[in-house]
Design an enzyme around this catalytic site. Structure first.
Site, PDB file in Angstrom:
ATOM      1  N   TYR A 137     -12.948  10.633   1.787  1.00 37.16           N
ATOM      2  CA  TYR A 137     -14.223  10.161   2.427  1.00 37.16           C
ATOM      3  C   TYR A 137     -13.785  10.546   3.785  1.00 37.16           C
ATOM      4  O   TYR A 137     -12.845  10.509   4.407  1.00 37.16           O
ATOM      5  CB  TYR A 137     -14.705   8.878   2.274  1.00 37.16           C
ATOM      6  CG  TYR A 137     -14.097   7.889   2.992  1.00 37.16           C
ATOM      7  CD1 TYR A 137     -13.132   7.011   2.451  1.00 37.16           C
ATOM      8  CD2 TYR A 137     -14.402   7.271   4.323  1.00 37.16           C
ATOM      9  CE1 TYR A 137     -12.299   6.150   3.080  1.00 37.16           C
ATOM     10  CE2 TYR A 137     -13.792   6.204   4.854  1.00 37.16           C
ATOM     11  CZ  TYR A 137     -12.706   5.607   4.510  1.00 37.16           C
ATOM     12  OH  TYR A 137     -12.180   4.650   5.013  1.00 37.16           O
TER      13      TYR A 137
ATOM     14  N   TYR B  36       0.000   4.477  -2.375  1.00 40.08           N
ATOM     15  CA  TYR B  36      -0.141   5.850  -1.645  1.00 40.08           C
ATOM     16  C   TYR B  36       1.076   6.805  -2.581  1.00 40.08           C
ATOM     17  O   TYR B  36       0.740   8.126  -3.013  1.00 40.08           O
ATOM     18  CB  TYR B  36       0.235   5.789  -0.348  1.00 40.08           C
ATOM     19  CG  TYR B  36      -0.594   5.173   0.702  1.00 40.08           C
ATOM     20  CD1 TYR B  36      -1.973   5.068   0.347  1.00 40.08           C
ATOM     21  CD2 TYR B  36      -0.338   4.398   1.834  1.00 40.08           C
ATOM     22  CE1 TYR B  36      -3.068   4.236   0.709  1.00 40.08           C
ATOM     23  CE2 TYR B  36      -1.068   3.606   2.676  1.00 40.08           C
ATOM     24  CZ  TYR B  36      -2.277   3.772   1.953  1.00 40.08           C
ATOM     25  OH  TYR B  36      -3.367   2.873   2.794  1.00 40.08           O
TER      26      TYR B  36
ATOM     27  N   VAL C 132      -7.526  12.386   8.928  1.00 42.69           N
ATOM     28  CA  VAL C 132      -7.790  11.261  10.176  1.00 42.69           C
ATOM     29  C   VAL C 132      -7.609   9.931   9.596  1.00 42.69           C
ATOM     30  O   VAL C 132      -8.295   9.200   8.816  1.00 42.69           O
ATOM     31  CB  VAL C 132      -9.225  11.555  10.567  1.00 42.69           C
ATOM     32  CG1 VAL C 132      -9.383  10.529  11.536  1.00 42.69           C
ATOM     33  CG2 VAL C 132      -9.219  12.835  11.343  1.00 42.69           C
TER      34      VAL C 132
ATOM     35  N   THR D 145     -14.978   0.020  12.675  1.00 39.85           N
ATOM     36  CA  THR D 145     -14.056   0.633  13.708  1.00 39.85           C
ATOM     37  C   THR D 145     -14.561  -0.171  15.001  1.00 39.85           C
ATOM     38  O   THR D 145     -15.885  -0.465  15.326  1.00 39.85           O
ATOM     39  CB  THR D 145     -14.511   2.142  13.843  1.00 39.85           C
ATOM     40  OG1 THR D 145     -13.912   2.585  12.848  1.00 39.85           O
ATOM     41  CG2 THR D 145     -13.594   2.653  15.190  1.00 39.85           C
TER      42      THR D 145
ATOM     43  N   ARG E 138       0.905  -1.163   0.097  1.00 41.11           N
ATOM     44  CA  ARG E 138       0.133   0.031   0.078  1.00 41.11           C
ATOM     45  C   ARG E 138       0.849   1.316  -0.048  1.00 41.11           C
ATOM     46  O   ARG E 138       0.267   2.356  -0.536  1.00 41.11           O
ATOM     47  CB  ARG E 138      -0.931   0.062   1.144  1.00 41.11           C
ATOM     48  CG  ARG E 138      -2.254  -0.919   0.735  1.00 41.11           C
ATOM     49  CD  ARG E 138      -3.041  -0.532   1.982  1.00 41.11           C
ATOM     50  NE  ARG E 138      -3.075  -1.276   3.406  1.00 41.11           N
ATOM     51  CZ  ARG E 138      -2.961  -2.326   3.606  1.00 41.11           C
ATOM     52  NH1 ARG E 138      -3.464  -3.453   2.790  1.00 41.11           N
ATOM     53  NH2 ARG E 138      -2.760  -2.677   4.874  1.00 41.11           N
TER      54      ARG E 138
ATOM     55  N   ALA F 251     -20.425   3.239  10.195  1.00 42.15           N
ATOM     56  CA  ALA F 251     -21.374   4.437  10.019  1.00 42.15           C
ATOM     57  C   ALA F 251     -22.211   4.186   8.693  1.00 42.15           C
ATOM     58  O   ALA F 251     -21.443   3.618   7.571  1.00 42.15           O
ATOM     59  CB  ALA F 251     -20.549   5.658   9.817  1.00 42.15           C
TER      60      ALA F 251
HETATM   61  C1  LIG Z   1      -7.877   4.622   6.204  1.00 42.72           C
HETATM   62  S1  LIG Z   1      -8.958   5.088   7.402  1.00 42.72           S
HETATM   63  C2  LIG Z   1     -10.099   6.257   6.964  1.00 42.72           C
HETATM   64  C3  LIG Z   1     -10.790   7.183   7.835  1.00 42.72           C
HETATM   65  C4  LIG Z   1     -11.592   8.300   7.564  1.00 42.72           C
HETATM   66  N1  LIG Z   1     -10.829   9.296   6.793  1.00 42.72           N
HETATM   67  C5  LIG Z   1     -12.273   9.230   8.505  1.00 42.72           C
HETATM   68  O1  LIG Z   1     -12.325  10.368   8.611  1.00 42.72           O
HETATM   69  O2  LIG Z   1     -13.243   8.536   9.224  1.00 42.72           O
HETATM   70  C6  LIG Z   1     -10.227   3.474   7.365  1.00 42.72           C
HETATM   71  C7  LIG Z   1     -10.731   3.375   8.762  1.00 42.72           C
HETATM   72  O3  LIG Z   1     -11.743   4.135   9.367  1.00 42.72           O
HETATM   73  C8  LIG Z   1     -12.811   3.634   9.926  1.00 42.72           C
HETATM   74  N2  LIG Z   1     -13.816   3.701   9.139  1.00 42.72           N
HETATM   75  C9  LIG Z   1     -13.918   3.867   7.618  1.00 42.72           C
HETATM   76  N3  LIG Z   1     -15.400   4.011   7.255  1.00 42.72           N
HETATM   77  C10 LIG Z   1     -16.002   3.656   8.387  1.00 42.72           C
HETATM   78  C11 LIG Z   1     -17.462   3.365   8.717  1.00 42.72           C
HETATM   79  N4  LIG Z   1     -18.244   3.611   7.795  1.00 42.72           N
HETATM   80  N5  LIG Z   1     -17.901   3.276   9.947  1.00 42.72           N
HETATM   81  C12 LIG Z   1     -16.938   3.271  10.934  1.00 42.72           C
HETATM   82  N6  LIG Z   1     -15.780   3.273  10.632  1.00 42.72           N
HETATM   83  C13 LIG Z   1     -15.277   3.598   9.621  1.00 42.72           C
HETATM   84  C14 LIG Z   1     -12.577   2.175   9.952  1.00 42.72           C
HETATM   85  O4  LIG Z   1     -11.668   1.963  11.271  1.00 42.72           O
HETATM   86  C15 LIG Z   1     -11.328   1.938   8.770  1.00 42.72           C
HETATM   87  O5  LIG Z   1     -10.678   0.919   8.989  1.00 42.72           O
END
Ligand SMILES: C[S@@+](CC[C@H](N)C(=O)[O-])C[C@H]1O[C@@H](n2cnc3c(N)ncnc32)[C@H](O)[C@@H]1O
Length: 266
Positions: free
Chosen positions: A96, A74, A101, A239, A70, A211
């Site tokens: 997204y 990136y 974050v 999460t 990965r 979510a």
């Molecule tokens: C690469 S990170 C991206 C986080 C994203 N930038 C944010 O602001 O939430 C990916 C992680 O974010 C969390 N995540 C992403 N989509 C999610 C969702 N729909 N519901 C809960 N957690 C989510 C999960 O822990 C996932 O493994």
């Protein structure tokens, strides 16, 4: 003086169209080029309606059957973004959630653009964590909270505070160190469960949280015993929330220095 060409990284929020800020949307509408990294097609299509030059970065991830680190994906994404900035374009990257974050491409691209003399900034967005507190009705200020990337939590000496909420992000790839796989295994999750049992009992209730990405969907909020985590269904958007296992306890030393009695705190 700044060079011609700019970069703005924005977040689209977690849910289609409704969680983006007015400012982020206006940057997308007026950009020369919009790069996107969003997990589902509806948001991609929606962004295409806002701007005539929308380019997905998803293609830089490993294709089916391909093994690709990965970090390489990136780096290629950052290169693609920087090429257009250096071409003098006003570039927007729409990620997204919150663009910065648990997301490295935005940080890397902004850092590089600034180093090379271009204007670059990040606008905040609604992250998975922001949705989690809302959907679960928890105020993280009540006892505090900690957030870790699940694998980093496993690989390094982190100490959770069992009086606070603990979030483990990317639980679906917990313990995956090669950066080539998109899933974990029950064996790796068992190691995590044993690690967590230093602070939490096996029957402690934890929450698998996802979510909703569309207004018509409901979030996934599944409560399981910590011991059952290795058999749980996890995905790239799960999460893990571990609620406190202990009540807050007074810091008598500080209270005495402040001349406050524990009973004054209510
Ligand atoms: C690469 S990170 C991206 C986080 C994203 N930038 C944010 O602001 O939430 C990916 C992680 O974010 C969390 N995540 C992403 N989509 C999610 C969702 N729909 N519901 C809960 N957690 C989510 C999960 O822990 C996932 O493994």
């Amino acid at each position: 003086m700044k060079r011609q060409g700019s970069l703005v990284c924005v977040g689209t929020g977690m849910q289609l169209a409704g969680q983006i800020t007015i400012l982020a949307k206006s940057y997308i509408e007026s950009a020369d080029v919009v790069f996107t990294l969003v997990p589902e097609a509806y948001t991609e299509r929606w962004l295409e309606k806002l701007n005539g030059d929308v380019r997905s970065l998803q293609g830089y991830y490993a294709k089916a059957g391909e093994i690709k680190n990965r970090r390489d994906s990136y780096a290629q994404m950052v290169d693609a973004i920087l090429i257009e900035v250096k071409n003098g374009k006003d570039v927007v990257c729409a990620f997204y959630g919150h663009p910065g974050v648990f997301a490295c491409v935005s940080h890397l691209a902004i850092e590089q653009a600034k180093e090379e003399g271009y204007s670059a900034q990040m606008l905040p967005g609604v992250s998975a964590e922001a949705c989690l507190w809302a959907d679960l009705g928890i105020d993280p200020g009540t006892g505090g909270h900690q957030s870790f990337e699940a694998s980093q939590f496993m690989f390094y000496q982190h100490t959770p505070d069992p009086c606070a909420h603990l979030l483990l992000w990317q639980i679906g790839i917990a313990g995956e160190h090669t950066l080539t796989q998109f899933s974990t295994s029950s064996e790796k999750l068992q190691v995590l469960v044993e690690q967590l049992q230093q602070w939490y009992p096996a029957e402690h209730q934890v929450v698998l949280y996802e979510a909703a990405s569309l207004p018509t969907q409901s979030p996934r909020i599944e409560r399981i015993n910590l011991a059952d985590l290795p058999e749980a269904a996890l995905s790239g958007i799960t999460t893990l929330l571990i609620p406190p296992s202990k009540p807050l306890s007074h810091n008598d030393e500080i209270l005495s220095k402040l001349g406050i009695s524990a009973t004054d705190l209510g």
